[in-house]
Every structure is written in structure tokens, then in C-alpha cells.
Scaffold this motif. Sequence first.
Motif, PDB file in Angstrom:
ATOM      1  N   LEU A  89       1.346  41.965  38.508  1.00  0.00           N
ATOM      2  CA  LEU A  89       2.601  42.048  37.763  1.00  0.00           C
ATOM      3  C   LEU A  89       3.070  43.491  37.631  1.00  0.00           C
ATOM      4  N   ALA A  90       2.133  44.410  37.440  1.00  0.00           N
ATOM      5  CA  ALA A  90       2.487  45.832  37.315  1.00  0.00           C
ATOM      6  C   ALA A  90       3.143  46.363  38.574  1.00  0.00           C
ATOM      7  N   ASN A  91       2.815  45.772  39.708  1.00  0.00           N
ATOM      8  CA  ASN A  91       3.386  46.222  40.979  1.00  0.00           C
ATOM      9  C   ASN A  91       4.803  45.722  41.202  1.00  0.00           C
ATOM     10  N   TYR A  92       5.292  44.890  40.294  1.00  0.00           N
ATOM     11  CA  TYR A  92       6.671  44.380  40.413  1.00  0.00           C
ATOM     12  C   TYR A  92       7.511  44.720  39.190  1.00  0.00           C
ATOM     13  N   ARG A  93       7.123  45.776  38.483  1.00  0.00           N
ATOM     14  CA  ARG A  93       7.911  46.203  37.322  1.00  0.00           C
ATOM     15  C   ARG A  93       9.321  46.618  37.726  1.00  0.00           C
ATOM     16  N   ASP A  94       9.467  47.107  38.943  1.00  0.00           N
ATOM     17  CA  ASP A  94      10.771  47.562  39.418  1.00  0.00           C
ATOM     18  C   ASP A  94      11.516  46.463  40.167  1.00  0.00           C
ATOM     19  N   GLY A  95      11.020  45.233  40.077  1.00  0.00           N
ATOM     20  CA  GLY A  95      11.679  44.109  40.722  1.00  0.00           C
ATOM     21  C   GLY A  95      11.942  42.999  39.724  1.00  0.00           C
ATOM     22  N   GLU A  96      12.097  41.780  40.217  1.00  0.00           N
ATOM     23  CA  GLU A  96      12.277  40.613  39.344  1.00  0.00           C
ATOM     24  C   GLU A  96      11.103  39.665  39.562  1.00  0.00           C
ATOM     25  N   ILE A  97      10.551  39.177  38.462  1.00  0.00           N
ATOM     26  CA  ILE A  97       9.380  38.305  38.516  1.00  0.00           C
ATOM     27  C   ILE A  97       9.776  36.924  38.007  1.00  0.00           C
ATOM     28  N   PHE A  98       9.548  35.916  38.819  1.00  0.00           N
ATOM     29  CA  PHE A  98       9.886  34.541  38.489  1.00  0.00           C
ATOM     30  C   PHE A  98       8.593  33.794  38.174  1.00  0.00           C
TER      31      PHE A  98
END
Length: 378
Positions: A89-98
Amino acid sequence: MTPLLGLNQTIYLDHNATTPLCPAVKSKMDEYALLPLNPSSIHSNGRAAKSIIENARKLIAKLMGFESNFRNYQVTFTSGATEANNIILANYRDGEIFISATEHLSIWAHSKVASNFTVIQVDKDGVLDLEDLQQKLASSTKQKKLVSVMLANNETGVISFLQEIAKISHEHDAQIHSDCAQATGKIPVDMIVMDLDFASISGHKFGGPVGSGALVSKTSFHLQPIFIGGGQERSLRSGTENVPAIAGLGEAALIAFDELDKRNDKMKKLRDKLESKLLNKFPDIIIAGINTERLPNTSLIINPKVTAQIMLIALDLKGVAVSSGSACSSGKVGKSHVLSAMGCSDDEIKSAIRVSLGYTTSDKDINDFLEIYSELNR
């Protein structure tokens, strides 16, 4: 010596919380427990430790279906699925997580404190709404996207159709992660067939030691660590590796792979017996997710006539260990976000207890539970 608390419990039916350490796993860990094993050392002890760890990686690959494509995946040892989930999850802080509306708290809780999470709805059986997923992915303006859906729910045992979810995710240029902690060792988990980019596991859910787990990731994705140190685990998880625990995790994976069909068949027969007898005797009882595919060991029993808190205490006094479907980290009974997402009423949610079997559960355990439960609900 002061006796341990809880030893009066003769019927253990809380395997989704943790399952007993397999004796063969303990033996494997005992081989290394007293040895000075640091895989970063270049002397013979260090090389031996490194070999033990690399062997465990291969055993994880065998259990999770990518043994033939081992070089395409990285197995990073962690303290468990919660840590593995946090890394991804930390690797997608700059994206959107579904995420699904029924995710484990180690993922779900992030949606309450971060603004880049989008929740995908589930139906009354707890199955992910694929149309809602597709629409929300299509509406995303982010270049970087992650879909995180657990393979099997920890409360209901409901299994997600990850192959279809992965297909939709990849069609929208999103990567897919699955928390496989509850599924691993109970049902087949094949990362290649499901086309997963990332997966998390915990050893203590399938006979391994508490405090052992792994994040599996495709090597084509370069992940960043959540803390910095000596560069262990290809710099993704720094800190001296716990060699005995990792050896135990590998041994548990090997045993689970060899015994998977036998374990699955045994638990399913016992679960089906439990549910059929309960439903015949108590027609008002509801089994969450009974109309869809579930883990072979999990029954979430909803009986609105009695609250979970009262039932848990009553069963505990009779020597039966189960849990509330909504048990939180503090051990208190809270409101289940899983059952809320499935549209259950407050009374139904407050009454839910989870009975989860393991490979050590016996027919006598089920018979005794049924007798005690019937006695308590006269």
C-alpha cells in the motif's frame, strides 16, 4: 510455573485467528533455534543461514503456484501479512488504491485515514461487484492504480473471483494485490493462474509460526521499502532475518502443499456437518455467504436471538474457543464493516460468531460444539 491462561479450553474452533504450530514445523525450527545464524555473514554459518532462507523461498513458490516461474517473482519475508500489506500500500501512496468493502483491517483501516482509497461494493453474499469495479477504474484519472482484494474473507470465508478481478484490473492498467492470508493452506492459491502482481501471506494461518509471513511480488515491479536498514531481502525488508521462523514458514508451506487436498476435504465435511445440523435445529440461523463459494473451514453464524458477546462468554465458560465475526485488535466486540457492507441489520451484526476449523479439528470437536451450542440456546 504459573499455568497459562486458556488451557481449560478443550474445543478450539478459532483457526482463522491462529492455528496451532505444526509439530514438524516446531522440530524444524528447533534445529536452528540455538545456532548463530545471520544470513548477511560471509562465513560458513552465514552461508548456511542463507541457504535455509533460499530453500524456504522455493517452498513458498511451490505452495503458491509459481515454482516453474520462480525467477519472475520475488518472495520477501516479513513478520506477517499485515506488514506485507503495508509495504504494498505504501508503494501506491501517489496513485489510487481500489479495495473491496470487506477487506481485512490491515487494508481497510487505511481508507479511513488516506484520501487515495476507493471502495468497491459487494453484494449480499460478500462477493465483489465487478461492474462497480469496472466503472470506478474507468473513472480514475490516476496513472498509477492498485486493486487490492483478499482471496478469502477472514470473517465469512467468502472467496473472491480473483481471475476475473485481475483481468478487469489489467484492462485498466491497474496492478492487483491480494491478501491471501486466510486462503493459503486451505484452498489452492496459484499466482500465475489468478494473474496476481502481489500477494501477502501469514505463516500462523496454516501451521507455521506467529511472526512469519511474506510478500510475493512480480520482479518486474520495483518496490520501495517502508523502512531503511542494512539492505536485507533485496533492500525491501531490512533487518536481520529470523532464520528459525523462516525455516518454519517454509516447512509449513511444504506440509500444507502436500496435505492440501486432505485438509480441504476434511474441513469441508466437518463444516457442512456443523452447518446442516445447526440449520435443521435452529431455522432462524443465517450462515453468512452460504450461497457462494467459501473456505472449507469457516462458518459465520448469525443468530439474532442472542448477542455475540453473551454467546462468546457462555461458550468460553464451557471450554469452547470461537470468536466474534467482528472481533477487533483489542479483543472487544465491535461492529463488523464486513457484515455492514453485506447489508446485514444491526441485530444480525451484533449476533455473529465465527466458527473456524483447522486441520487438527476432529469430528468429536464438532459434536461437542453442537451439543454445547444447543444447550446454550434452549
